[in-house]
Design an enzyme around this catalytic site. Structure first.
Site, short mmCIF file in Angstrom:
data_model
loop_
_atom_site.label_atom_id
_atom_site.label_comp_id
_atom_site.label_asym_id
_atom_site.label_seq_id
_atom_site.Cartn_x
_atom_site.Cartn_y
_atom_site.Cartn_z
N ASP A 29 67.28 58.91 8.01
CA ASP A 29 68.17 60.37 7.87
C ASP A 29 67.15 61.03 8.22
OD1 ASP A 29 69.91 61.55 9.08
OD2 ASP A 29 71.06 61.14 7.38
N GLU A 76 77.60 56.07 18.47
CA GLU A 76 77.87 57.27 18.35
C GLU A 76 76.84 58.72 17.57
OE1 GLU A 76 78.36 55.06 15.37
OE2 GLU A 76 80.12 54.96 15.86
N ASN A 77 75.34 57.80 17.86
CA ASN A 77 74.64 59.07 18.48
C ASN A 77 74.34 59.66 19.93
OD1 ASN A 77 71.91 57.39 16.25
ND2 ASN A 77 73.29 58.88 15.66
#
Ligand code: FPP
Length: 249
Positions: A29, A76-77
């Site tokens: 991340d 979700e990306n």
């Protein structure tokens, strides 16, 4: 941009070989923030993220870690801007094409975990080819979670088991952890011993929800594109200080 001066080629003497995790998972991340902080477009963060990932994979091999699982793209990306999603899909395919030869040579077994059918066809072909060509390799197990969601993984395992129950192949009373795990995307990997998340975020974001039940968690403020071997060494040192009790005393 590549990874500069990685001097820690051999396992650093202050890390104990016998206490190394066998399997490390990573939530990579902070790519976007890394790029924005340098006045660059977000995609440059993903590009540098690939360089860091390549070096981490090599480092795991150099230091004797058997499996590395990374979160490349979550279910979700898809909600990111269209251009960024397209860039990532093209990047994954490009990296696979470019790195397959070296992965073969370096005895890497690459696997993709997630709902792969929803990925662009061209990427699916690259994925199938890379998995097929490296399937006999045993040097290091490199798993890439792509279009992966932990809850969805658990649901699809339930559906597959329910179907077998319906067909009389499995009795409900026979369903145990081993059978359940066999139906997860990640079968037959062992669970990660250590999960690392970079960039200061402290959550699991739907990653390996079943598999991380007893993993040690390491959070660092360092952004993924800066997570070099010395940062990895810090994570391993912290891991080696932990006492793993698995619920016992
Ligand atoms: C999260 O940072 C990163 C991603 C969603 C993509 C990670 C992918 C790579 C490093 C490439 C991997 C390539 C292969 C072939 C496995 P972010 O964009 O959420 O960063 P931010 O939180 O700072 O916005």
């Amino acid at each position: 941009m590549t990874v500069q001066s990685t001097k820690l080629e051999y396992l650093p003497s202050d890390l104990k070989k016998e206490l190394l995790p066998k399997h490390v998972a990573v939530i990579m991340d902070g790519n976007g923030r890394w790029a924005i902080g340098r006045g660059l477009p977000r995609i440059m963060g993903h590009k540098q993220g690939v360089n860091i990932l390549k070096d981490l994979l090599r480092c795991c091999q150099d230091w004797g870690i058997k499996a590395l699982t990374v979160y490349a793209f979550s279910t979700e990306n898809w909600g990111r801007p269209k251009e960024e999603v397209e860039f990532l899909m093209t990047l994954f395919g490009g990296v696979l094409r470019q790195e397959l030869g070296e992965m073969l040579q370096e005895n890497v077994k690459i696997s993709f975990v997630g709902n792969l059918q929803a990925l662009p066809n061209a990427l699916q072909s690259e994925i199938s080819r890379s998995m097929e060509e490296t399937k006999h390799n045993r040097g290091i197990y490199f798993n890439v979670a792509t279009n992966y969601g932990g809850r969805e993984e658990i649901l699809q395992a339930c559906r597959a088991i329910a179907k077998k129950v319906d067909q009389g192949i499995i009795q409900p009373s026979e369903i145990d952890q081993a059978i359940f795990e066999h139906h997860l995307y990640t079968a037959p990997n062992c669970d990660p011993d250590l999960i690392i998340r970079t960039s200061g975020e402290m959550r699991l974001s739907n990653f390996l929800l079943w598999q991380l039940a007893y993993s040690e968690i390491y959070f660092t403020e360092t952004l993924w594109p800066d997570f070099d071997r010395s940062e990895f060494k810090k994570a391993l040192s912290a891991y080696q200080q932990r006492e793993r009790r698995f619920g016992k005393v």
